[in-house]
Design a protein around this motif. Sequence first.
Motif, PDB file in Angstrom:
ATOM      1  N   ARG A  55     -33.074  26.205   8.054  1.00 43.03           N
ATOM      2  CA  ARG A  55     -34.203  25.155   7.718  1.00 43.03           C
ATOM      3  C   ARG A  55     -34.736  25.461   6.485  1.00 43.03           C
ATOM      4  O   ARG A  55     -35.092  24.626   5.622  1.00 43.03           O
ATOM      5  N   GLY A  56     -34.950  26.503   6.161  1.00 41.87           N
ATOM      6  CA  GLY A  56     -35.541  27.125   4.846  1.00 41.87           C
ATOM      7  C   GLY A  56     -34.628  26.595   3.691  1.00 41.87           C
ATOM      8  O   GLY A  56     -34.862  26.155   2.380  1.00 41.87           O
ATOM      9  N   ARG A  57     -33.293  26.487   3.714  1.00 39.66           N
ATOM     10  CA  ARG A  57     -32.500  26.370   2.664  1.00 39.66           C
ATOM     11  C   ARG A  57     -32.323  24.775   2.740  1.00 39.66           C
ATOM     12  O   ARG A  57     -32.217  23.942   1.824  1.00 39.66           O
ATOM     13  N   TRP A  58     -32.663  23.976   3.989  1.00 39.94           N
ATOM     14  CA  TRP A  58     -32.590  22.465   3.911  1.00 39.94           C
ATOM     15  C   TRP A  58     -33.955  22.352   3.050  1.00 39.94           C
ATOM     16  O   TRP A  58     -33.810  21.155   2.233  1.00 39.94           O
ATOM     17  N   LEU A  59     -35.046  22.825   3.158  1.00 40.74           N
ATOM     18  CA  LEU A  59     -36.292  22.559   2.486  1.00 40.74           C
ATOM     19  C   LEU A  59     -35.955  22.758   0.992  1.00 40.74           C
ATOM     20  O   LEU A  59     -36.407  22.132   0.108  1.00 40.74           O
ATOM     21  N   ARG A  60     -35.232  23.766   0.758  1.00 45.60           N
ATOM     22  CA  ARG A  60     -34.659  24.220  -0.912  1.00 45.60           C
ATOM     23  C   ARG A  60     -33.983  23.001  -1.183  1.00 45.60           C
ATOM     24  O   ARG A  60     -34.113  22.453  -2.352  1.00 45.60           O
ATOM     25  N   SER A  61     -33.098  22.545  -0.321  1.00 52.18           N
ATOM     26  CA  SER A  61     -32.314  21.481  -0.915  1.00 52.18           C
ATOM     27  C   SER A  61     -32.986  20.047  -1.284  1.00 52.18           C
ATOM     28  O   SER A  61     -32.599  19.373  -2.372  1.00 52.18           O
ATOM     29  N   LEU A  62     -34.227  20.050  -0.571  1.00 55.92           N
ATOM     30  CA  LEU A  62     -35.101  18.840  -0.976  1.00 55.92           C
ATOM     31  C   LEU A  62     -35.925  19.129  -2.385  1.00 55.92           C
ATOM     32  O   LEU A  62     -36.007  18.239  -3.308  1.00 55.92           O
ATOM     33  N   VAL A  63     -36.176  20.461  -2.877  1.00 57.93           N
ATOM     34  CA  VAL A  63     -36.943  20.894  -3.885  1.00 57.93           C
ATOM     35  C   VAL A  63     -35.684  20.761  -4.943  1.00 57.93           C
ATOM     36  O   VAL A  63     -36.104  20.382  -6.055  1.00 57.93           O
ATOM     37  N   LEU A  64     -34.433  20.982  -4.823  1.00 61.16           N
ATOM     38  CA  LEU A  64     -33.320  21.013  -5.614  1.00 61.16           C
ATOM     39  C   LEU A  64     -33.252  19.404  -6.098  1.00 61.16           C
ATOM     40  O   LEU A  64     -33.046  19.091  -7.267  1.00 61.16           O
TER      41      LEU A  64
END
Length: 170
Positions: A55-64
């Motif tokens: 899920r941390g990487r999912w949030l990162r994908s939103l920031v990207l």
Amino acid sequence: ASRGRHTSYISVTGVQTCALPIYRESADAIAAVVSQVAPYRRAGAAGHPLARLARGRWLRSLVLKDPTIAGVSEAEPVEPVPPRHTLLDEAPGAVIGVDGDQVVLVVCSTGVDLGLVPEIVDLIDRHGPHQVRIVMPRRDRLPSVEALVSLLPLPVAFIDIVPPWFPGLR
């Protein structure tokens, strides 16, 4: 007979984007897996175990996709320290961005992550940012995390985000 190889970019929202040399016939198999996983890795999708991974990487994908979420521009993904080799190893997702003339480390995390602050320290040592911004759901921002983060040698700001896997939570 020699099988032709090429480099293909494989992405499942928020899991990992990586370049892998793969056999052409494998590309179809990977595309099939991605098409099976993708419906569970989008905002508002029904609960499923795949929606709980990374899920941390999912949030990162939103920031990207939208660096303004973290108040930065020119966002680039950053690998965790040490790199994770499986989706079962929880790790915050990190991005290096720019805010004016400042280099900003953006770290995306969820849940009770006891390794969050040590991970941030390792990322600070590796990338030398001017400041840190932590993107996480408000409900995951625990007093113990805030206390530990206050000990970091750089300015730190928390940015609350509504988790896409459960839009009703804050």
